[in-house]
Design a protein around this motif. Structure first.
Motif, PDB file in Angstrom:
ATOM      1  N   ASN A   1     -14.140  10.524  -5.548  1.00 28.73           N
ATOM      2  CA  ASN A   1     -13.378  10.984  -4.401  1.00 28.73           C
ATOM      3  C   ASN A   1     -12.254  10.029  -4.034  1.00 28.73           C
ATOM      4  OD1 ASN A   1     -13.122  12.812  -1.960  1.00 28.73           O
ATOM      5  ND2 ASN A   1     -13.455  10.835  -0.984  1.00 28.73           N
ATOM      6  N   LYS A   2     -12.395   8.757  -4.407  1.00 35.76           N
ATOM      7  CA  LYS A   2     -11.387   7.764  -4.035  1.00 35.76           C
ATOM      8  C   LYS A   2     -10.056   7.987  -4.753  1.00 35.76           C
ATOM      9  CE  LYS A   2     -14.177   5.909  -1.245  1.00 35.76           C
ATOM     10  NZ  LYS A   2     -13.986   6.155   0.201  1.00 35.76           N
ATOM     11  N   ILE A   3     -10.061   8.709  -5.861  1.00 38.41           N
ATOM     12  CA  ILE A   3      -8.813   8.967  -6.566  1.00 38.41           C
ATOM     13  C   ILE A   3      -8.429  10.446  -6.467  1.00 38.41           C
ATOM     14  CG2 ILE A   3      -9.072   7.049  -8.172  1.00 38.41           C
ATOM     15  CD1 ILE A   3     -10.018   9.091 -10.249  1.00 38.41           C
ATOM     16  N   ARG A   4      -8.875  11.100  -5.395  1.00 39.96           N
ATOM     17  CA  ARG A   4      -8.557  12.518  -5.223  1.00 39.96           C
ATOM     18  C   ARG A   4      -7.054  12.738  -5.100  1.00 39.96           C
ATOM     19  NH1 ARG A   4     -10.714  15.348   0.078  1.00 39.96           N
ATOM     20  NH2 ARG A   4      -9.321  13.732   0.892  1.00 39.96           N
ATOM     21  N   PHE A   5      -6.375  11.861  -4.345  1.00 40.56           N
ATOM     22  CA  PHE A   5      -4.918  12.001  -4.208  1.00 40.56           C
ATOM     23  C   PHE A   5      -4.230  11.823  -5.552  1.00 40.56           C
ATOM     24  CE2 PHE A   5      -0.849   9.798  -3.755  1.00 40.56           C
ATOM     25  CZ  PHE A   5      -0.122  10.747  -3.053  1.00 40.56           C
ATOM     26  N   VAL A   6      -4.711  10.895  -6.347  1.00 39.50           N
ATOM     27  CA  VAL A   6      -4.113  10.662  -7.664  1.00 39.50           C
ATOM     28  C   VAL A   6      -4.224  11.909  -8.535  1.00 39.50           C
ATOM     29  CG1 VAL A   6      -4.303   9.287  -9.775  1.00 39.50           C
ATOM     30  CG2 VAL A   6      -4.509   8.185  -7.547  1.00 39.50           C
TER      31      VAL A   6
END
Length: 480
Positions: free
Chosen positions: A70-75
């Protein structure tokens, strides 16, 4: 919720779900007729088990998968937008209209989020196009694109999915075979596309590469993917995983045992129910339908558990959102109270409560430490992307320390020469929690960029040549 089961000669025949204000009890009783044994019928036994008080025991090792991705969802979301364009870049003024899809709310600026990933995205300028809308303007417009390293990983993933076209076609073929009509709406398949490992253009690619297996048909609910021909050899359920009980002598067990994940303890009445449930004969979900069994019967629940197990087994990470499974309740013959059924079977599934929506794992796909037993090649590329993001975090952290100490280091961020559009907004204290995965409780359970049904992900265009193609589904849209 009370589960009432009627038994005959130690065999389960039917079950019904009743509302009860006094949960957490178990009762055994014999009916009056059974004692009289009229007409020489076998004695019946009524077994009542409550499941309303079941509590989900959290597994940090499995929750870590949800939080980390979830921490790289924006990526992932911005990467999909960039790859959907022919030249793989987007002007910032167009990207600013995609805030809802990117989950960036004011006053946070899009540029500030792009700056957080210097190893993934880079900014550049191009001349303003000579159109009547900007006839009075001159100069350049700011754009964003992938860095060479990130673009190389993205191309590797696309090429890998293209090379696995036959394997993915078989996987999608098995998914369609679970449906009673051998067809599924494309708008629903899109939700599972990233989890299945499908490429964004799977709708046109699969039908062109395999016209003898798939075709797109129109229905009253929209376009659907229909299975033209299927291989009977694929209609084989997953094999039961081998159970290693650590016995010195291989001999039959004196007492029945239930295979549960490490650290999970159940109440005795719940364990007894699961043991009896596992004694039922296996039901193939590919050769049966919901109409073959009485409604709310244990046989129907046995088949429903088999369907969910098959679907999760097709996933790359052996997990998906429960909301995605609920989209297929009618097609797959799943019960209305699907989440309650999944929670009732911790020997098969694990429900993660991280984030706004619940996620379900296939327990047999992971070991006791939460490590995925069968790692797909796509996950290897995603791990490389995670390492690239971590490298960018390290560079920004070193640059921040150098700025605090007053020293001068080499420019680690190629975007420093670009002026921030929201200069009055201080974004320096923001932490996305990438280093501390368990410090955040607001994860959305899903790092993939196709799964946020609660978001308004309509992509607006600026001008006739900047149109994002999307697929609508219940008010939400997915960039495929």
């Amino acid at each position: 919720m009370l589960l009432s089961v009627s038994c005959q000669s130690d065999n389960f025949l039917s079950s019904s779900f009743l509302q009860s204000s006094n949960p957490s009890f178990i009762s055994l009783k014999r009916t009056k007729k059974s004692f009289q044994n009229i007409y020489n019928k076998p004695q019946s036994l009524s077994l009542s088990i409550s499941c309303s008080s079941l509590k989900i025991v959290r597994s940090p090792s499995l929750d870590k998968h949800v939080v980390k991705q979830n921490k790289i969802r924006f990526v992932q979301k911005l990467k999909t937008l960039l790859l959907s364009k022919p030249k793989h870049f987007l002007p910032i003024h167009i990207l600013a209209k995609c805030r809802a899809y990117l989950c960036i709310h004011k006053p946070r600026s899009i540029l500030s989020m792009i700056y957080r990933y210097p190893t993934i995205f880079e900014l550049f300028t191009i001349p303003m196009p000579p159109t009547p809308f900007n006839a009075t303007k001159s100069g350049y417009q700011l754009c964003v694109r992938l860095t060479p390293a990130a673009k190389s990983l993205a191309m590797q993933e696309l090429n890998l999915k293209s090379a696995m076209s036959g394997f993915l076609a078989n996987k999608l073929q098995k998914l369609l075979m679970l449906s009673s009509h051998r067809r599924l709406l494309l708008s629903k398949i899109v939700h599972l596309g990233p989890h299945l490992g499908l490429s964004p253009n799977f709708r046109s690619r699969l039908c062109n590469d395999h016209p003898d297996k798939f075709k797109i048909v129109g229905t009253s609910y929209g376009m659907a993917l229909e299975l033209v021909h299927w291989d009977p050899e694929l209609a084989v359920p997953l094999k039961s995983p081998p159970v290693n009980r650590g016995l010195i002598v291989d001999r039959p067990l004196k007492f029945k045992q239930l295979n549960l994940r490490k650290g999970l303890n159940l109440k005795r009445r719940h364990r007894d129910f699961l043991m009896k449930f596992n004694e039922l004969p296996d039901i193939c979900p590919y050769n049966t339908s919901l109409d073959d069994f009485p409604k709310s019967s244990l046989e129907a629940e046995k088949r429903a558990c088999g369907v969910v197990r098959e679907v999760l087994g097709m996933m790359v990470e052996k997990r998906t959102l429960i909301d995605h499974l609920t989209h297929f309740r009618k097609e797959f013959g799943l019960p209305n109270k699907l989440r309650a059924m999944i929670v009732r079977h911790p020997e098969l599934f694990y429900v993660s409560l991280k984030g706004m929506r619940d996620s379900v794992f296939l327990v047999e796909g992971f070991d006791d430490k939460g490590v995925l037993l069968e790692k797909d090649e796509i996950l290897v590329i995603r791990d490389q992307l995670m390492a690239l993001v971590a490298e960018g975090k390290r560079l920004r952290r070193e640059k921040r320390k150098a700025r605090i100490n007053g020293t001068i280091l080499d420019d680690c961020d190629n975007n420093d020469n670009v002026e921030l559009e929201d200069g009055d907004y201080d974004d320096g204290d923001y932490d996305d929690g990438f280093e501390n995965l368990f410090d955040s409780e607001d994860s959305d359970l899903e790092y993939d960029f196709h799964d946020d049904d609660n978001e308004s992900s309509m992509l607006y265009a600026n001008g006739g040549n900047a149109v994002f193609w999307t697929g609508d589904d219940n008010g939400g849209s997915e960039p495929w």
